[in-house]
Motif scaffolding. Sequence first.
Motif, PDB file in Angstrom:
ATOM      1  N   PHE A 150      36.111  45.432  36.461  1.00  0.00           N
ATOM      2  CA  PHE A 150      35.520  44.425  36.208  1.00  0.00           C
ATOM      3  C   PHE A 150      36.130  43.041  35.823  1.00  0.00           C
ATOM      4  O   PHE A 150      35.620  41.939  36.081  1.00  0.00           O
ATOM      5  CB  PHE A 150      34.352  44.652  35.201  1.00  0.00           C
ATOM      6  N   SER A 151      37.140  43.326  34.912  1.00  0.00           N
ATOM      7  CA  SER A 151      38.180  42.263  34.595  1.00  0.00           C
ATOM      8  C   SER A 151      38.767  41.535  35.794  1.00  0.00           C
ATOM      9  O   SER A 151      38.660  40.308  35.721  1.00  0.00           O
ATOM     10  CB  SER A 151      39.245  42.804  33.511  1.00  0.00           C
ATOM     11  N   ALA A 152      39.071  42.325  36.807  1.00  0.00           N
ATOM     12  CA  ALA A 152      39.713  41.687  37.888  1.00  0.00           C
ATOM     13  C   ALA A 152      38.768  40.944  38.641  1.00  0.00           C
ATOM     14  O   ALA A 152      39.108  39.704  39.195  1.00  0.00           O
ATOM     15  CB  ALA A 152      40.653  42.824  38.581  1.00  0.00           C
ATOM     16  N   LEU A 153      37.532  41.498  38.763  1.00  0.00           N
ATOM     17  CA  LEU A 153      36.596  40.874  39.432  1.00  0.00           C
ATOM     18  C   LEU A 153      36.066  39.659  38.879  1.00  0.00           C
ATOM     19  O   LEU A 153      35.998  38.624  39.659  1.00  0.00           O
ATOM     20  CB  LEU A 153      35.460  41.787  39.785  1.00  0.00           C
ATOM     21  N   THR A 154      36.195  39.533  37.547  1.00  0.00           N
ATOM     22  CA  THR A 154      35.492  38.155  36.921  1.00  0.00           C
ATOM     23  C   THR A 154      36.744  37.194  36.948  1.00  0.00           C
ATOM     24  O   THR A 154      36.423  36.142  37.115  1.00  0.00           O
ATOM     25  CB  THR A 154      35.321  38.543  35.357  1.00  0.00           C
ATOM     26  N   ALA A 155      37.944  37.523  36.751  1.00  0.00           N
ATOM     27  CA  ALA A 155      39.006  36.579  36.687  1.00  0.00           C
ATOM     28  C   ALA A 155      39.086  36.128  38.198  1.00  0.00           C
ATOM     29  O   ALA A 155      39.381  34.860  38.300  1.00  0.00           O
ATOM     30  CB  ALA A 155      40.621  37.508  36.266  1.00  0.00           C
ATOM     31  N   SER A 156      38.849  36.915  39.311  1.00  0.00           N
ATOM     32  CA  SER A 156      39.155  36.373  40.661  1.00  0.00           C
ATOM     33  C   SER A 156      38.005  35.462  41.078  1.00  0.00           C
ATOM     34  O   SER A 156      38.329  34.549  41.807  1.00  0.00           O
ATOM     35  CB  SER A 156      39.243  37.401  41.439  1.00  0.00           C
TER      36      SER A 156
END
Length: 204
Positions: A150-156
């Motif tokens: 979720f962190s990667a999806l949000t940052a991207s």
Amino acid sequence: MPDPISWAIAWPYLVASLIIGYLLGSIPFGLLLTRAAGLGDIRSIGSGNIGTTNVLRTGKKSLAAATLLGDALKGTAAVLIVFYWAGIDHAIVAGLGAFLGHLFPIWLKFKGGKGVATYIGIILGLYWPGALIFCAIWIYVAVFTRYSSFSALTASLATPFILAGLGHWQLAELFTLLTILIWAKHHANISRLIKGTESRIGAK
């Protein structure tokens, strides 16, 4: 319309940039490092992925860190090499090539990683403050949710908007495409997040 003569001159260099990026991006560091460490084929454990998260499932944090570094820096190397050879437009094409190489490496029957580390490496080479922003968002979200995916999806998702807001329209266009690919590769994670079954950082 672009000048036909200029396009005729430029397109072979753009193709070469894409190929250079693809070949560098397709180096499967997770697979190579775990095999070199005598751990066999990383694709046979966990999620079957060749990226950092699955390498971490071997219990070898140093190998996971090396995988993260290798997958990131191959993206950085691709854009910097081509930038110094042919300029920013070609470097952006090389970045796309590196990302596609990581996601779909010809050596592994086009079954590669999910692209987060390579995404960071590409933006590091093209606009290093963008990499810091991505990592800051990742860390912030991870601290509160403990979901790596979720962190990667949000940052991207945030990255293209931030780049556009800073006036880097070419980069925003590139990272919009890369973000779409990241989300597509994380479809299983998204499904688990919706169901509430996604593993949290630090969970056994």
